[in-house]
Design a protein around this motif. Structure first.
Motif, short mmCIF file in Angstrom:
data_model
loop_
_atom_site.label_atom_id
_atom_site.label_comp_id
_atom_site.label_asym_id
_atom_site.label_seq_id
_atom_site.Cartn_x
_atom_site.Cartn_y
_atom_site.Cartn_z
N CYS A 58 -23.23 -3.90 -16.63
CA CYS A 58 -24.49 -3.15 -16.55
C CYS A 58 -25.44 -3.79 -15.55
O CYS A 58 -26.09 -3.09 -14.77
CB CYS A 58 -25.15 -3.07 -17.93
SG CYS A 58 -24.36 -1.89 -19.05
N ALA A 64 -29.05 -2.63 -14.38
CA ALA A 64 -29.75 -2.61 -15.67
C ALA A 64 -30.30 -4.00 -16.00
O ALA A 64 -29.88 -5.00 -15.41
CB ALA A 64 -28.81 -2.15 -16.78
N CYS A 80 -26.19 0.55 -21.42
CA CYS A 80 -27.02 -0.24 -20.51
C CYS A 80 -28.48 -0.01 -20.86
O CYS A 80 -28.87 1.10 -21.24
CB CYS A 80 -26.77 0.17 -19.06
SG CYS A 80 -25.06 -0.09 -18.52
N PHE A 82 -32.39 -0.25 -19.45
CA PHE A 82 -33.21 -0.26 -18.25
C PHE A 82 -34.68 -0.33 -18.63
O PHE A 82 -35.09 0.22 -19.66
CB PHE A 82 -32.98 1.01 -17.42
CG PHE A 82 -31.57 1.16 -16.93
CD1 PHE A 82 -31.22 0.70 -15.68
CD2 PHE A 82 -30.61 1.78 -17.71
CE1 PHE A 82 -29.93 0.84 -15.22
CE2 PHE A 82 -29.31 1.93 -17.26
CZ PHE A 82 -28.97 1.46 -16.01
#
Length: 84
Positions: A58, A64, A80, A82
């Motif tokens: 990720c 991410a 993932c 963010f």
């Protein structure tokens, strides 16, 4: 004369305390926690068995903040995270 001094002192203390409260509320209001959005990895395929590998993929492939394996349906998938 003593009563007027006590009233003035009380009002001064009340005013000072209210200024402190208003200032602290303003300072606390400007600091928003970082919100994190989660979505299923777009580059991971198959069952996610190791969160460390998911995290690396990720971060390295999808940009991410981090990643982790979580249950989805019957199996486990790589998700993932963010900064939103």
């Amino acid at each position: 004369m003593a009563k007027i001094t006590n009233v003035h002192t009380f009002l001064f203390v009340l005013f000072f305390v209210s200024l402190i409260l208003v200032h602290s509320d303003m300072v606390m209001g400007t600091k928003e926690p970082n919100k994190v959005c989660r979505r299923r990895s777009e580059t991971w395929s198959g069952i996610c068995g190791d969160s460390k590998h998911c995290d690396e993929q990720c971060r390295n492939w999808e940009g991410a903040a981090h990643g982790a394996c979580h249950r989805q349906g019957v199996g486990r998938a790589c998700f993932c995270y963010f900064n939103c």
